[in-house]
Scaffold this motif. Structure first.
Motif, PDB file in Angstrom:
ATOM      1  N   ARG A 160       9.484   7.206  37.415  1.00  0.00           N
ATOM      2  CA  ARG A 160      10.674   6.784  36.672  1.00  0.00           C
ATOM      3  C   ARG A 160      10.329   6.546  35.201  1.00  0.00           C
ATOM      4  N   ARG A 176      10.346   9.469  33.281  1.00  0.00           N
ATOM      5  CA  ARG A 176      11.690  10.048  33.227  1.00  0.00           C
ATOM      6  C   ARG A 176      11.878  11.180  34.246  1.00  0.00           C
ATOM      7  N   ARG A 210      13.323  11.165  37.239  1.00  0.00           N
ATOM      8  CA  ARG A 210      14.092  10.295  38.113  1.00  0.00           C
ATOM      9  C   ARG A 210      14.324  10.885  39.504  1.00  0.00           C
ATOM     10  N   THR A 214      16.898   4.101  38.750  1.00  0.00           N
ATOM     11  CA  THR A 214      16.944   5.558  38.594  1.00  0.00           C
ATOM     12  C   THR A 214      18.379   6.067  38.557  1.00  0.00           C
TER      13      THR A 214
END
Length: 920
Positions: free
Chosen positions: A795, A798, A800, A833
């Motif tokens: 996470r 990035r 997710r 997320t």
């Protein structure tokens, strides 16, 4: 009529009322002699009614006769014994000397007592009165208190009366009721109703001297002459300054006894010397002094004794005590000799032989080898019936009677061994101080050192216990008796956390494969990998039979656990527990259960680990093994930490640390601090977690002993923003994992490298860790933690979508394990997320609806065990098992036990076996 005891009477009345509704309870009534304990018990007997009371009375002269008190209590319901499960009936028959067999399991005996009382209640209430418990033989008292602590729904009330101030007479673990002196209103009412007219001065003196003691209020006036009752008291009529009313009551009884005819006093002395209650025996023995039945009339008229056609009973224990203590030594010796002669030629049952031997010993002032031999026989019979406290006293008396220097040392050593088995560590310590070790052969010297170490381990420190064993090892040289001594020295040194002491132990270890892992404990981790793997390969087969081999098996299991071979540790621990039960090695049971709980804990089998640790704690507490009790508190604290039981974890850790810190049990302290650190880590307080975990690491003396907490320490440091404090622990963890060579260890190392290493390598380390988790023994919790940390990292990177996959897996596992804090962390990360989750998607675990005892019963019932089988394994009565099932079924939404296996997925739970010793 009782005076000033309204509150106490109400309490007893409520107990019996509740028993009528099926509830059970126990109460210890304690206070000084004459304070009214027996009167309260008689009040209870009157409420219970005829046929609903069982009684036994502790007799000072029979304190060393194993199971005499238990036999007296259960004899009226002996017809129920045939309905007991076979192992329980066998245990009671052996205890009573009816079968000639030995009692192989104290727990079976205690459970047999509980079951017998439950059957005798038959819907209750059943009242059991145990008077003068301070003089009950230890074997009987242990069995009765064992049953009392496990009463639940049998409709049984157990009242124990205990005189304060008698060494070793205290009863713990049961509700207590202290009887104190009567208040002034009750005293006035008592004297007005029960005592003839006293002059005001005499009345004031009686009240002052009695201090509210009812028996003193009754007996002190009876010792006065008519002139004294009228107020003509001189300074010695009621002696001042004595320690307690008890001594003044005894003097009052002695004054009454001195007024009796000589023949009457002779008969009372014979009865006091034995006090078996057997009138025929008293008459036969008294005939040697020219006394006959009619000579008892003056004592009967004075209400000092109560007579029936077969029994003679002193009205109060202090009458017996006053009679015996007021007699000259020569007269006491003659009374015991007369009793021994009277018992000669009796039918040859064990109890007559034991009583005769004790009377012979009491009549002997110097040494006598023949009497010493008889006392050894008493000890051997008592030990065979698990009357270890009685056996110890018999061995000690035999030692006093022998003139053989070496023989005395051996007998004192035997007394020390058996007292340790009975959990009487104060007595064991005193006995070991009297033993001249120079007179012991090598085999007994090794046993002597081990019992000294046991006492030191449970009352002092593991460091000193290890030094005792090393001193013995130096004397034994290359003897075959060396192995168990060194094996225990290894474990005690590790427990001390003293690295130098561990090196001293390792320097004495023979150069043989079974000691390879022990020697490795002092070397650097990166240099011992081959040694450890070689030792692990043969560790499970290194042990032989018997207790010496058993110690080595436990040590092998401990090293398997230490180096992450948790499946091997589990197999060894399960075998050890099974063998402990089968071979009656109670002294090893709590240790084996601790090993089992730790292995199960490492494998994520939390309910199973809790069950094993809870049983181990009960066994340790039953036998006073405070050292192992401390470790088990820490284990249970760790289980609570996993599942977010904050109050429970804190209480258990505090209990462990309170004892560990005071006795230098550094390894146990490390486990307790680790539990607190793990709790804080799950709850999100990384700074506090780091403090606890670094404290834990500082308490152990070798890196391998700290390995179990390093993954938590690394994570806490990183989450607290103290990455630099994680670097060295992560490197040490990598060395340990390499030495262990186990996938489980390597997975943890890769996870920590992902947290502490370069970001461009973190993803690969997390991936490698997950593959290793799958390759090795399943550690569901640790795998879920890796998924959680990987998801958190993804996470932050990035990624997710990738993060959600890992976080969902972690959340599902944490929910299934009921690891609430960790599930909360995973849920929070998943929401971060962008995925919406329920506040708590955790399925309602069926067993969480039940109390701990109900869970135990339900798990065993699901295996097909009957109520009797479950009762035997859990040390309950069958009726209590039925009560737990009755309460549990509605909570589970079922109506009978046949639905349990499917409901609980029993086929998926092979870790819930029944006790192999339970017979269908």
């Amino acid at each position: 009529m009782l005076y000033g005891r309204g509150i106490e009477q109400d309490r007893i009345r409520r107990m019996l009322t509740h028993a009528g509704d099926g509830a059970s309870c126990a109460l210890v009534i304690h206070g000084e002699a004459g304070i009214g304990k027996t009167a309260l018990m008689e009040y209870a007997a009157g409420l219970a009614g005829p046929g609903r009371v069982l009684r036994t009375v502790g007799i000072e002269s029979e304190t060393e006769l194993a199971f005499g008190g238990l036999h007296q209590l259960l004899w009226p319901v002996s017809g129920h014994l045939d309905r007991l499960p076979a192992p329980q009936a066998a245990a009671l028959n052996a205890a009573f000397g009816l079968s000639g067999e030995s009692v192989h399991d104290r727990f079976s005996l205690g459970t047999a007592v509980l079951t017998a009382l439950s059957q005798a209640a038959g819907g209750g209430p059943l009242l059991c009165l145990i008077d003068d418990s301070q003089w009950l033989d230890r074997a009987s008292l242990d069995a009765l208190t064992f049953a009392a602590r496990r009463l639940h729904t049998e409709g049984v009330v157990m009242l124990f009366a205990v005189r304060d101030g008698v060494p070793g007479g205290q009863i713990t673990g049961l509700p207590q009721l202290l009887l104190e002196g009567l208040d002034s209103t009750a005293v006035d009412a008592f004297l007005s109703d029960r005592v003839a007219t006293l002059a005001p001065y005499a009345r004031e003196q009686i009240i002052e001297q009695a201090q509210g003691n009812p028996l003193a209020l009754l007996e002190l006036p009876a010792a006065l002459t008519a002139e004294q009752r009228a107020g003509q008291l001189n300074p010695v009529a009621l002696p001042a300054g004595l320690s307690s009313p008890s001594s003044r009551i005894q003097e009052a009884f002695q004054e009454q006894i001195r007024r009796l005819p000589e023949a009457t006093r002779a008969m009372l002395l014979v009865a006091a010397a034995d006090d078996s209650g057997d009138l025929d025996l008293v008459l036969r023995a008294s005939a040697r002094f020219g006394a006959a039945l009619e000579d008892l009339e003056p004592a009967e008229h004075a209400t000092l004794v109560l007579l029936t056609e077969r029994t003679l009973t002193f009205r109060h224990p202090l009458v017996r005590s006053a009679t015996y203590q007021d007699a000259a030594l020569a007269r006491r010796l003659a009374a015991h000799r007369a009793l021994a002669d009277a018992l000669e030629g009796e039918p040859g049952d064990v109890q007559h032989a034991d009583r005769r031997a004790w009377h012979l010993a009491a009549a002997t002032t110097g040494t006598d080898e023949a009497v010493a031999a008889e006392m050894v026989g008493v000890a051997q019979r008592a030990g065979g019936r698990q009357g270890t406290a009685s056996a110890s006293a018999s061995y000690e008396r035999a030692a006093q009677l022998t003139a053989d220097f070496a023989g005395r040392a051996r007998l004192l050593a035997a007394a020390a061994f058996t007292s340790a088995e009975a959990g009487q560590f104060h007595r064991t310590a005193a006995l070991t101080d009297r033993i001249n070790a120079l007179a012991l052969d090598q085999g007994m010297l090794a046993d002597f050192a081990r019992v000294r170490a046991i006492v030191e381990l449970d009352r002092g420190s593991p460091g000193q216990a290890a030094r005792i064993l090393l001193e013995c090892a130096d004397r034994l040289g290359g003897s075959a008796d060396l192995a168990p001594v060194l094996t225990e020295a290894v474990q005690t040194a590790q427990s001390s956390g003293d690295r130098r002491l561990m090196a001293d132990v390792a320097a004495r270890l023979p150069d043989s494969p079974e000691y390879a892992m022990a020697r490795a404990m002092t070397g650097p981790l990166d240099a011992v990998g081959d040694t450890i793997r070689h030792a692990q390969a043969g560790g499970g087969e290194a042990a032989g039979d018997g207790e010496a081999g058993f110690a080595e098996r436990v040590l092998s299991g401990s090293y398997s656990q230490l180096f992450a071979d948790h499946r091997t540790a589990l197999d060894i621990a399960e075998a050890c527990v099974r063998d402990c039960r089968a071979q009656d090695m109670v002294g090893w049971l709590h240790t084996s259960l601790h090993l089992l709980a730790e292995a199960q804990l490492s494998l994520g089998l939390y309910e199973e680990a809790r069950n094993a640790a809870t049983e181990g704690l009960a066994v340790a507490q039953q036998y006073g093994r405070r050292h192992r009790e401390t470790y088990l508190h820490a284990t249970l604290a760790t289980i609570a930490a996993f599942q977010g039981g904050q109050e429970q974890c804190t209480d258990l850790s505090t209990a462990a640390l309170d004892y560990a810190d005071g006795h230098g049990i550094e390894l146990a302290a490390a486990h307790a601090h680790r539990a607190l650190g793990l709790l804080d880590l799950g709850l999100g307080d990384a700074a506090s977690a780091l403090t606890h975990l670094e404290t834990a690491r500082s308490r152990v003396g070798h890196p391998a002993l700290a390995a179990f907490l390093l993954p938590d320490l690394v994570e806490a440091a990183v989450r607290a923003g103290q990455r630099e404090r994680a670097t060295e622990p992560a490197a040490l963890l990598a060395q340990w994992a390499s030495a262990a060579g186990q996938p489980a260890a390597l997975a943890l190392s890769h996870r920590c490298q992902a947290l502490t290493g370069p970001d461009d390598q973190a993803g690969q380390h997390f991936t490698d860790a997950l593959h290793l988790h799958d390759e090795g023994t399943t550690q569901t919790f640790e795998r879920a933690r890796t998924e959680l940390l990987y998801g958190e990292w993804l996470r932050r990177e990035r990624r997710r979508t990738d993060a959600r996959n890992h976080l969902r897996t972690a959340l599902e596992t944490f929910d299934a394990l009921d690891a609430r804090p960790w599930a909360s962390r995973a849920r929070t990360e998943l929401q971060a997320t962008g995925e919406t989750t329920d506040t708590d998607s955790r399925p309602d675990p069926l067993l969480s609806r039940l109390s701990p005892q109900e869970r135990e019963v339900i798990r065993l019932a699901a295996t097909g065990a009957t109520n009797r089988q479950i009762a035997t394994q859990l040390f309950l009565s069958p009726r209590t098992v039925g009560h737990h099932l009755y309460r549990a079924f509605p909570k589970l939404g079922i109506t009978n036990r046949t639905e349990l296996p499917l409901l609980l997925g029993q086929t998926d739970h092979p870790s819930l076996p029944t006790d192999p010793n339970i017979q269908p």
